[in-house]
Design an enzyme around this catalytic site. Sequence first.
Site, PDB file in Angstrom:
ATOM      1  NE  ARG A 113      -3.246 -16.007  -4.970  1.00 17.99           N
ATOM      2  CZ  ARG A 113      -2.911 -16.116  -3.459  1.00 17.99           C
ATOM      3  NH1 ARG A 113      -2.420 -17.264  -3.355  1.00 17.99           N
ATOM      4  NH2 ARG A 113      -2.967 -15.203  -2.772  1.00 17.99           N
ATOM      5  CD  GLU A 132      -1.109  -9.124  -1.813  1.00 16.25           C
ATOM      6  OE1 GLU A 132       0.048  -8.765  -1.643  1.00 16.25           O
ATOM      7  OE2 GLU A 132      -1.511 -10.176  -1.091  1.00 16.25           O
ATOM      8  CG  ASN A 134       0.173 -12.512  -3.050  1.00 18.50           C
ATOM      9  OD1 ASN A 134       0.386 -12.077  -2.308  1.00 18.50           O
ATOM     10  ND2 ASN A 134      -1.046 -12.821  -3.801  1.00 18.50           N
ATOM     11  CB  SER A 139      -0.170 -20.800  -0.564  1.00 22.66           C
ATOM     12  OG  SER A 139      -0.979 -19.821   0.052  1.00 22.66           O
ATOM     13  CE  LYS A 352      -3.993  -3.243   0.783  1.00 19.08           C
ATOM     14  NZ  LYS A 352      -3.877  -4.098  -0.606  1.00 19.08           N
ATOM     15  CD  GLU A 356       3.511  -9.548   0.418  1.00 20.86           C
ATOM     16  OE1 GLU A 356       2.229 -10.015   0.220  1.00 20.86           O
ATOM     17  OE2 GLU A 356       3.705  -8.356  -0.030  1.00 20.86           O
ATOM     18  N   GLY A 357       1.028 -11.833   4.062  1.00 16.11           N
ATOM     19  CA  GLY A 357       0.304 -13.105   4.863  1.00 16.11           C
ATOM     20  C   GLY A 357      -0.901 -12.638   5.570  1.00 16.11           C
ATOM     21  NE  ARG A 438      -7.284 -15.695  -1.479  1.00 16.21           N
ATOM     22  CZ  ARG A 438      -6.316 -15.014  -0.926  1.00 16.21           C
ATOM     23  NH1 ARG A 438      -5.693 -15.094  -0.184  1.00 16.21           N
ATOM     24  NH2 ARG A 438      -6.059 -13.957  -1.786  1.00 16.21           N
TER      25      ARG A 438
HETATM   26  P1  ADP Z   1      -1.502  -9.533   2.336  1.00 18.11           P
HETATM   27  O1  ADP Z   1       0.042  -9.462   1.601  1.00 18.11           O
HETATM   28  O2  ADP Z   1      -1.370  -9.449   3.636  1.00 18.11           O
HETATM   29  O3  ADP Z   1      -2.143 -10.639   1.785  1.00 18.11           O
HETATM   30  P2  ADP Z   1      -3.350  -8.056   0.708  1.00 18.11           P
HETATM   31  O4  ADP Z   1      -3.112  -6.546   0.252  1.00 18.11           O
HETATM   32  O5  ADP Z   1      -3.586  -9.233   0.009  1.00 18.11           O
HETATM   33  O6  ADP Z   1      -2.237  -8.141   1.746  1.00 18.11           O
HETATM   34  O7  ADP Z   1      -4.698  -7.626   1.835  1.00 18.11           O
HETATM   35  C1  ADP Z   1      -5.135  -8.648   2.603  1.00 18.11           C
HETATM   36  C2  ADP Z   1      -6.562  -8.915   2.624  1.00 18.11           C
HETATM   37  O8  ADP Z   1      -7.127  -7.351   2.953  1.00 18.11           O
HETATM   38  C3  ADP Z   1      -7.176  -9.144   1.102  1.00 18.11           C
HETATM   39  O9  ADP Z   1      -7.106 -10.529   1.026  1.00 18.11           O
HETATM   40  C4  ADP Z   1      -8.407  -8.481   1.122  1.00 18.11           C
HETATM   41  O10 ADP Z   1      -9.474  -9.288   1.773  1.00 18.11           O
HETATM   42  C5  ADP Z   1      -8.240  -7.451   2.058  1.00 18.11           C
HETATM   43  N1  ADP Z   1      -8.103  -6.061   1.341  1.00 18.11           N
HETATM   44  C6  ADP Z   1      -6.645  -5.620   0.899  1.00 18.11           C
HETATM   45  N2  ADP Z   1      -6.717  -4.588   0.180  1.00 18.11           N
HETATM   46  C7  ADP Z   1      -8.143  -4.158  -0.001  1.00 18.11           C
HETATM   47  C8  ADP Z   1      -8.696  -3.302  -0.660  1.00 18.11           C
HETATM   48  N3  ADP Z   1      -8.454  -2.241  -1.271  1.00 18.11           N
HETATM   49  N4  ADP Z   1     -10.016  -3.261  -0.326  1.00 18.11           N
HETATM   50  C9  ADP Z   1     -10.945  -4.130   0.210  1.00 18.11           C
HETATM   51  N5  ADP Z   1     -10.396  -5.127   0.821  1.00 18.11           N
HETATM   52  C10 ADP Z   1      -8.930  -5.357   0.850  1.00 18.11           C
HETATM   53 MG    MG Z   2      -3.256 -10.886  -0.118  1.00 18.15          MG
END
Ligand code: ADP
Ligand code: MG
Length: 462
Positions: A113, A132, A134, A139, A352, A356-357, A438
């Site tokens: 996804r 990102e 996944n 899910s 970051k 994940e999660g 979401r």
């Molecule tokens: P995870 O693997 O924990 O899901 P993500 O990279 O998807 O990691 O980041 C988790 C959440 O943080 C995202 O769903 C989003 O709401 C926020 N986020 C992540 N990267 C960004 C970004 N570059 N700018 C703004 N919000 C972000």
């Molecule tokens: Mg994410």
Amino acid sequence: AAVRDAAAVAVDAALLAGVLMRTGEQPHASDVVNYAPFTLLPSAVPRALFEQAYAVQQDFNLLVDAVSQNKEFLEETLASTIKVDDFTARLFRIYMQVLEEGLAQTVFLGINRSDYMFDCGQDGTAALRQIEINTIAASFGGLASRTADVHRLVLKVLGKTEEASRLLPNNPAKGLALGIAKAWELYGSQRAVVMFLVEDVQRNIFDQRCVENELWNRNIRVVRKRFRDVFEQGSLDASRRLYVDGQEVAVVYYREGYVPQVYNQQNWEARLLLERSRAVKCPDIATQLAGTKKVQQELSRPGTLEKLLPGHPEAVARIRATFAGLYSLDEGEEGDRIAATAIADPDRFVLKPQREGGGNNLYGEELREVLEKIKDSPERTSYILMDKIKPQPALNYLLRAHSPLQVSKCISELGIFGVYVRQGQELVLNQAAGHLLRTKAIEHADGGVAAGVAVLDTPYLV
Ligand code: ADP
Ligand code: MG
């Protein structure tokens, strides 16, 4: 009053449609359940960006598949990370061990996804930016298949019949099951089952059941097992066919295994057993590694996509058009410079780690503090930096059990599901399989639906 009435209708509709989760109080039982949190209203999504996200999904499938088969790239990219990040290092060790032995698996199944936000530029125009991709346990494809029906009804209740008719059909559960079924068929044993590898605590079981039931509809047997069951009941025969509790397993679909906390010594052994087997793993360990934040960051370097996807210049251009700024914190001048920039202006970035999660990233003051502390140590290289995406907020109501009905300023994240199947070197299936929207209140920088921050939504294209 109209909102209150609509909310009551919405909650009952969600329960009827099966937009469900087990409760925090009784996470192991299905005899008391509640609705999964969702927005009262669908959220506006620019049609052009929605179409762009769908149009690039097959390219991302190709890319993930290419990365998963490129040992040199994975080795080089993750070299600095695995020196300091124990979890990634252990996954990587299994990856190398399995390659050394020689792969027994010949059919490959990817379910991913790709998640995006709509970055609002200075001139007010929105751009699609990937958050990102996944590659393991992506899910909500199941519940997303049922959410649009709820929103369609709510719009009608609010007198928006015309708008209701414009909500798109969406059935990721079916698309995911199609991929799993194809992999099962190519594995080629009628007796063999599909094994969902699930968590100890399965609050999101209904989301998984949607996919499970699509497989039963196709007369494919599904079993649910935990790592622990695999450790206790799993074995390989001489040709490395996988048996769990006496049943041959054709496909292992991981809905678990992406956070370090689940891995005790036994579970690591179970994971190794699965990876060594002939069964189709969704994903195999190489594909899980292809989904790390470090790989995402290296993919954004000029020239990398061209090397990974030679002969696909158009796919490369479509993929690159969705990238936000991503920066390596590896030791050296490049990392020093971006670390200093982020410490001076933390609100421009997200920090970051390789996790994940949801709930792991760092923002603002916290980002500054952590980066100050680790900027001169190798620990820095377990993180990457990313430009922070700044979407235009919109008003909505987030419906959540035991919460008051109130209006919130919200932002949304669009996910597109992708499915592909490869047999040897031949890609036999490559599709976009539906979407997930979401939405969360702007007070929360991070976190998804399972993390209790975001809620399910439906795009209303504008
Ligand atoms: P995870 O693997 O924990 O899901 P993500 O990279 O998807 O990691 O980041 C988790 C959440 O943080 C995202 O769903 C989003 O709401 C926020 N986020 C992540 N990267 C960004 C970004 N570059 N700018 C703004 N919000 C972000
Ligand atoms: Mg994410």
